[in-house]
Scaffold this motif. Structure first.
Motif, short mmCIF file in Angstrom:
data_model
loop_
_atom_site.label_atom_id
_atom_site.label_comp_id
_atom_site.label_asym_id
_atom_site.label_seq_id
_atom_site.Cartn_x
_atom_site.Cartn_y
_atom_site.Cartn_z
N UNK A 74 49.84 47.62 52.36
CA UNK A 74 49.25 48.93 52.15
C UNK A 74 49.79 49.57 50.87
N UNK A 75 48.87 50.08 50.06
CA UNK A 75 49.26 50.75 48.83
C UNK A 75 49.19 49.88 47.59
N UNK A 76 48.97 48.56 47.79
CA UNK A 76 48.89 47.64 46.66
C UNK A 76 47.44 47.27 46.36
N UNK A 77 47.19 47.01 45.11
CA UNK A 77 45.91 46.44 44.72
C UNK A 77 46.14 45.47 43.57
N UNK A 78 45.23 44.56 43.41
CA UNK A 78 45.34 43.51 42.41
C UNK A 78 44.42 43.82 41.25
N UNK A 79 44.98 43.83 40.02
CA UNK A 79 44.17 44.11 38.85
C UNK A 79 44.49 43.08 37.76
N UNK A 80 43.62 43.00 36.79
CA UNK A 80 43.85 42.14 35.63
C UNK A 80 43.60 42.94 34.36
N UNK A 119 47.57 37.85 36.66
CA UNK A 119 47.33 38.98 37.54
C UNK A 119 48.51 39.95 37.56
N UNK A 120 48.22 41.20 37.87
CA UNK A 120 49.24 42.23 37.98
C UNK A 120 49.12 42.87 39.35
N UNK A 121 50.26 43.13 39.97
CA UNK A 121 50.27 43.88 41.20
C UNK A 121 50.61 45.33 40.87
N UNK A 122 49.82 46.25 41.36
CA UNK A 122 50.04 47.66 41.05
C UNK A 122 50.32 48.44 42.32
N UNK A 123 51.47 49.07 42.41
CA UNK A 123 51.81 49.89 43.56
C UNK A 123 51.18 51.26 43.43
N UNK A 124 50.91 51.92 44.56
CA UNK A 124 50.19 53.18 44.52
C UNK A 124 50.96 54.30 43.83
N UNK A 133 61.54 43.57 47.20
CA UNK A 133 60.87 44.43 48.17
C UNK A 133 59.40 44.05 48.28
N UNK A 134 58.77 43.81 47.15
CA UNK A 134 57.35 43.41 47.13
C UNK A 134 57.18 42.08 47.85
N UNK A 135 58.07 41.13 47.55
CA UNK A 135 57.96 39.81 48.15
C UNK A 135 58.07 39.90 49.67
N UNK A 136 59.01 40.69 50.16
CA UNK A 136 59.17 40.79 51.61
C UNK A 136 57.96 41.47 52.24
N UNK A 137 57.37 42.45 51.55
CA UNK A 137 56.18 43.09 52.08
C UNK A 137 55.05 42.08 52.26
N UNK A 138 54.99 41.11 51.36
CA UNK A 138 53.91 40.13 51.40
C UNK A 138 54.19 38.98 52.37
N UNK A 139 55.41 38.42 52.31
CA UNK A 139 55.69 37.20 53.08
C UNK A 139 56.51 37.45 54.34
N UNK A 140 57.20 38.60 54.43
CA UNK A 140 58.06 38.85 55.58
C UNK A 140 59.38 38.12 55.48
N UNK A 141 60.19 38.21 56.52
CA UNK A 141 61.49 37.56 56.55
C UNK A 141 61.33 36.07 56.81
N UNK A 142 62.24 35.26 56.25
CA UNK A 142 62.26 33.83 56.52
C UNK A 142 62.85 33.60 57.91
N UNK A 143 62.01 33.36 58.89
CA UNK A 143 62.47 33.30 60.27
C UNK A 143 63.10 31.95 60.64
#
Length: 225
Positions: free
Chosen positions: A21-27, A34-39, A161-171
């Motif tokens: 939530x709050x992210x969008x993908x732009x070029x 690609x660039x990730x842009x936080x809100x 922080x971004x990576x964890x938001x996307x992939x979560x914790x390594x369980x």
């Protein structure tokens, strides 16, 4: 695993991937990665060209035991592949494994953009990939792990922080680590935040920075007998 590496297919995939939530993908342009842009206006962009080469006295170099000799390194939890790239630039033969398709494709595209073709990226689960290594003759010298820990202290930097938001914790990090000890020829290296608990108490040595530790473990594979 067969990958759809066609650029048009990859672009289509990235556009449909559910972002946090709050992210969008732009070029910026058709030729730009690609660039990730936080809100809130924070911009995150992978750019391997900005990573400075490692020096002989730096912790990662000492942890993997690099001494101007060719080492085969398996980065089993690649993420944004920063360490994989640094070890590659050092002169190692690096294979990096990433299980999240979205992260994999962002990294792969940036490697292609910078004409970095010798660093091998594979889309696979780290545990599955280790299980697929059957012949000890082809085991990597070094297995490097940078698992996503649960501690908030480990996520002080935006990219993490971004990576964890996307992939979560390594369980399954403990399972990956235990199997890595059987599949590495020379050593297993685990990167962690200094406040996080090590994956195993039997640490050969540890190279500590301000916030990050590189724990070094001796392998115990059958090929050592």
């Amino acid at each position: 695993m067969k990958l759809f590496m066609n650029r048009a297919n990859r672009d289509k995939f990235l556009k449909t991937f559910p972002l946090p939530k709050g992210w969008k993908l732009i070029k910026k342009s058709k030729k730009s990665p690609h660039i990730l842009l936080l809100k809130d206006g924070y911009i995150f962009q992978l750019d391997f060209s900005k990573n400075k080469p490692l020096l002989p006295n730096q912790n990662l170099v000492q942890a993997i035991g690099f001494k101007n000799q060719a080492l085969s390194v398996l980065d089993i939890t690649a993420g944004w592949a920063k360490e994989a790239f640094l070890m590659f630039k050092l002169g190692c033969q690096v294979t990096a494994i990433e299980s999240n398709p979205f992260v994999f494709y962002l990294v792969q595209e940036n490697l292609e953009y910078n004409n970095i073709n010798q660093l091998k990226m594979k889309l696979d689960n780290g545990l599955n990939y280790l299980k697929s290594l059957k012949n000890p003759l082809y085991y990597p010298d070094i297995i490097f792990m940078d698992p996503m820990f649960g501690s908030k202290k480990s996520l002080s930097k935006k990219p993490l922080t971004i990576l964890k938001q996307i992939v979560g914790e390594t369980t399954n990090k403990q399972q990956i680590f235990d199997l890595a000890l059987l599949k590495a020829k020379k050593r297993v290296v685990v990167k962690r935040h200094k406040l996080d608990k090590p994956l195993n108490k039997n640490i050969l040595c540890s190279f500590k920075g301000r916030s990050v530790c590189y724990d070094v473990f001796n392998p115990k594979g059958d090929f050592l007998n």
